[in-house]
Write a protein that holds these residues in place. Structure first.
Motif, short mmCIF file in Angstrom:
data_model
loop_
_atom_site.label_atom_id
_atom_site.label_comp_id
_atom_site.label_asym_id
_atom_site.label_seq_id
_atom_site.Cartn_x
_atom_site.Cartn_y
_atom_site.Cartn_z
N LEU A 204 -8.54 5.89 -86.65
CA LEU A 204 -7.48 6.16 -87.30
C LEU A 204 -6.17 5.62 -87.07
CD1 LEU A 204 -9.49 9.29 -88.34
CD2 LEU A 204 -9.17 7.41 -89.78
N PHE A 205 -5.36 6.24 -86.84
CA PHE A 205 -4.01 6.39 -85.54
C PHE A 205 -3.93 5.13 -86.49
CE2 PHE A 205 -0.44 5.16 -83.24
CZ PHE A 205 0.46 6.67 -83.52
N LEU A 206 -4.92 3.93 -85.57
CA LEU A 206 -4.41 2.83 -85.77
C LEU A 206 -4.47 1.81 -87.40
CD1 LEU A 206 -6.22 1.40 -82.31
CD2 LEU A 206 -3.89 1.15 -82.44
N PHE A 207 -5.62 2.06 -87.16
CA PHE A 207 -5.92 2.03 -88.82
C PHE A 207 -4.95 2.39 -89.95
CE2 PHE A 207 -6.86 3.25 -93.41
CZ PHE A 207 -7.26 2.63 -94.20
N ALA A 209 -1.10 2.65 -88.90
CA ALA A 209 -0.30 2.21 -88.60
C ALA A 209 -0.46 0.27 -89.26
CB ALA A 209 0.17 2.06 -86.53
N ASP A 210 -1.53 0.52 -89.06
CA ASP A 210 -1.62 -1.53 -89.47
C ASP A 210 -1.27 -1.45 -91.04
OD1 ASP A 210 -2.06 -3.79 -89.45
OD2 ASP A 210 -4.66 -3.11 -88.87
N LYS A 211 -1.50 -0.45 -91.51
CA LYS A 211 -1.64 -0.53 -93.09
C LYS A 211 -0.42 -0.12 -93.89
CE LYS A 211 -4.31 1.77 -97.65
NZ LYS A 211 -4.15 0.32 -97.79
N ALA A 212 0.17 0.28 -92.49
CA ALA A 212 1.79 0.90 -93.15
C ALA A 212 2.29 -0.27 -92.70
CB ALA A 212 2.75 1.81 -92.90
N GLU A 213 1.85 -1.27 -91.71
CA GLU A 213 2.24 -2.80 -91.85
C GLU A 213 3.79 -2.62 -90.83
OE1 GLU A 213 3.86 -4.70 -95.07
OE2 GLU A 213 1.17 -5.60 -94.51
N HIS A 214 3.23 -1.52 -89.74
CA HIS A 214 4.76 -0.94 -89.08
C HIS A 214 4.82 -1.93 -87.74
CE1 HIS A 214 5.60 2.87 -90.22
NE2 HIS A 214 4.67 3.17 -89.98
N GLY A 230 -20.21 1.58 -82.48
CA GLY A 230 -20.26 2.22 -83.27
C GLY A 230 -19.64 2.97 -84.50
N LYS A 231 -20.39 2.52 -85.84
CA LYS A 231 -18.98 3.26 -87.24
C LYS A 231 -19.27 4.75 -86.57
CE LYS A 231 -21.51 -0.57 -89.31
NZ LYS A 231 -21.96 -0.96 -90.73
N THR A 236 -17.55 10.71 -96.42
CA THR A 236 -17.98 10.48 -96.80
C THR A 236 -18.57 9.62 -98.17
OG1 THR A 236 -19.41 12.40 -96.05
CG2 THR A 236 -20.56 11.61 -97.94
N GLY A 237 -19.01 8.43 -98.18
CA GLY A 237 -19.25 7.98 -99.96
C GLY A 237 -17.61 7.26 -100.23
N GLY A 238 -16.98 6.75 -98.67
CA GLY A 238 -15.63 6.19 -98.80
C GLY A 238 -16.12 4.69 -98.65
N ALA A 239 -14.96 4.04 -98.10
CA ALA A 239 -14.58 2.16 -98.08
C ALA A 239 -14.58 2.53 -96.37
CB ALA A 239 -13.51 2.40 -98.60
N TYR A 240 -15.34 1.57 -96.03
CA TYR A 240 -16.00 1.14 -95.17
C TYR A 240 -14.33 -0.16 -94.51
CZ TYR A 240 -17.78 -0.38 -90.68
OH TYR A 240 -17.99 -0.93 -89.51
N ILE A 241 -14.11 0.12 -93.13
CA ILE A 241 -13.00 -0.49 -93.17
C ILE A 241 -13.92 -1.55 -91.17
CG2 ILE A 241 -10.54 -0.78 -92.10
CD1 ILE A 241 -10.45 0.16 -94.41
N PRO A 242 -14.23 -3.02 -91.92
CA PRO A 242 -15.25 -3.51 -90.71
C PRO A 242 -13.80 -3.54 -89.23
CG PRO A 242 -15.44 -4.21 -92.51
CD PRO A 242 -14.50 -4.16 -92.40
N LYS A 243 -12.73 -3.75 -89.63
CA LYS A 243 -11.50 -4.32 -88.28
C LYS A 243 -11.71 -3.10 -87.60
CE LYS A 243 -7.23 -5.34 -87.15
NZ LYS A 243 -5.84 -5.59 -87.60
#
Length: 257
Positions: A204-207, A209-214, A230-231, A236-243
């Motif tokens: 979550l931290f990396l995701f 930070a990535d989304k915030a484009e730091h 693994g995933k 629940t029922g959210g959006a999957y982020i493959p990366k």
């Protein structure tokens, strides 16, 4: 009280900052016997605020002074963390923090003393016991009026917020907090991520930070960080982020799929 005892209590009071708690166990180690402590209370030098804890008579002590004493006298790792630490560092000014609720983090089996929990500090506490991060990294020291206090630094504080997702902390709010952390030190972040035992927190931290484009994110060596396999379904029922193999809030996942 004789002159010798009066001199000893004066030495004690002069050697310690105002606004703190005196732990009976610490005083005993310093040569102030339980009998002597009792005499100090009887002579109105010290005032008991619960079993094993005293303050100067007439002194104003808040929860920060109590935590200072737990850290300095009791060798405790309990500290302000999460949103509380970010607020103390001035990093969450746009989020509501008039909250009379303070977030504390400490070791897995580290309890707040009964006197701390029973005393009226004028605020409420959420105390989380966890070993997902080592107790001796990611801390910084802030100065109060008369004493220092150890709290989480910005990177650790955000990781503590993410540790509470989704049950006690909203992920969207964590993203808003992450957006403001554009000047984190890569070496400090690297150290925390490598030491962190929670795969959820690291991903979550990396995701975020990535989304915030730091810019500091490009200096993080991901090969040295165990992100597990693994995933992970955070929401629940959210959006999957493959990366990052995580499922997050749908609005956060937009443009990331």
């Amino acid at each position: 009280m004789n002159t010798e005892k009066g001199s000893k209590i004066n030495q004690l009071l002069q050697s310690q900052p105002k606004g703190i708690v005196f732990l009976a166990s610490w005083l005993s180690k310093k040569g102030y016997s339980l009998d002597l402590q009792k005499r100090y209370r009887k002579s109105n030098w010290l005032l008991s605020i619960g079993t094993g804890a005293m303050i100067r008579t007439g002194d104003e002590v808040n929860y920060e002074g109590a935590l200072h004493s737990l850290q300095q006298q009791g060798d405790s790792s309990i500290h302000p963390g999460g949103k509380t630490a970010l607020s103390l560092l001035g990093k969450s000014h746009y989020l509501e923090f008039s909250t009379k609720r303070i977030t504390l983090f400490g070791g897995k089996e580290e309890n707040l003393p009964v006197w701390f929990k029973n005393y009226d500090w004028g605020t409420e506490f959420n105390h989380y016991q966890s070993g997902f991060l080592p107790k001796d990294i990611g801390l910084t020291q802030i100065e109060r009026k008369s004493f220092p206090l150890k709290i989480s630094n910005s990177a650790r504080a955000l990781m503590e917020c993410l540790y509470l997702v989704p049950k006690y902390q909203d992920l969207r709010e964590c993203y808003e907090l992450m957006e403001g952390l554009n000047n984190l030190r890569p070496k400090e972040v690297q150290k925390l991520l490598e030491a962190c035992a929670s795969v959820k927190v690291k991903r979550l931290f990396l995701f975020l930070a990535d989304k915030a484009e730091h810019a500091w994110l490009k200096h993080i060596d991901l090969d040295q960080i165990d992100l597990g396999k693994g995933k992970r379904s955070i929401i629940t029922g959210g959006a999957y982020i493959p990366k990052y193999q995580i499922t997050v809030n749908k609005d956060l996942g937009l443009n990331d799929e």
